[in-house]
Design a protein around this motif. Structure first.
Motif: not given
Length: 172
Positions: A116-141
């Motif tokens: 039954d685990f449930q969370v509510v998530g939110a972002y400051p000022d209604g930002m639209e989050p990007d979703l990144k996964e583990r990738d060393p090539a993208e880490k610097a950017a």
């Protein structure tokens, strides 16, 4: 409300950047209630403090992070163990009423949970989050983007109270 606050930094693990400047803030017992606070209660509190674009649901069971925004997770019901910061990161046991404030770049994933685990998530000022996964090539950017995310104007739990943990711990 007997809120216990703990904060900790997470290091770059080689595959996820985490946040070099801002710590994770864990608010235990931020919201009262038995069996737990309702999603509308948590969503209303977050929204009243400028944390919007909220959602209800679960936490992904793989490492992911957001480079363009911070994220707050409030536990509505159930229990879970989450892992923050990558494989060698910090484990947290979550229960109803707990809140985790994740600075931009913080990897997070669910390890296990009650059905039954449930969370509510939110972002400051209604930002639209990007979703990144583990990738060393993208880490610097990713690090460059993360360093440009501003500190929000209000703490998602305590609002603009000068005693807010966020105002004392999130200093750039």
């Amino acid at each position: 409300m007997d809120v216990q606050v703990r904060s900790f930094f997470l290091k770059d693990d080689g595959r996820v950047p985490n946040n070099p400047d801002l710590p994770v803030i864990f608010y235990q017992n931020a919201y009262d209630g038995d069996p737990g606070p309702g999603p509308d209660s948590i969503r209303g509190s977050f929204s009243g403090h400028g944390w919007t674009n909220s959602w209800e649901g679960d936490v992904f069971d793989y490492h992911h992070y957001h480079t363009n925004t911070h994220e707050v997770l409030g536990v509505v019901r159930g229990t879970a163990e989450i892992l923050l910061g990558g494989d060698a990161g910090e484990r947290l046991e979550l229960k109803p009423g707990d809140v985790v404030l994740l600075p931009a770049g913080t990897a997070h994933k669910k390890l296990e949970s009650s059905d039954d685990f449930q969370v509510v998530g939110a972002y400051p000022d209604g930002m639209e989050p990007d979703l990144k996964e583990r990738d060393p090539a993208e880490k610097a950017a990713a690090k460059n983007t993360i360093s440009n995310v501003p500190v929000p104007e209000q703490d998602p739990v305590f609002g603009d109270d000068e005693q807010s943990p966020m105002f004392h711990k999130w200093i750039k």
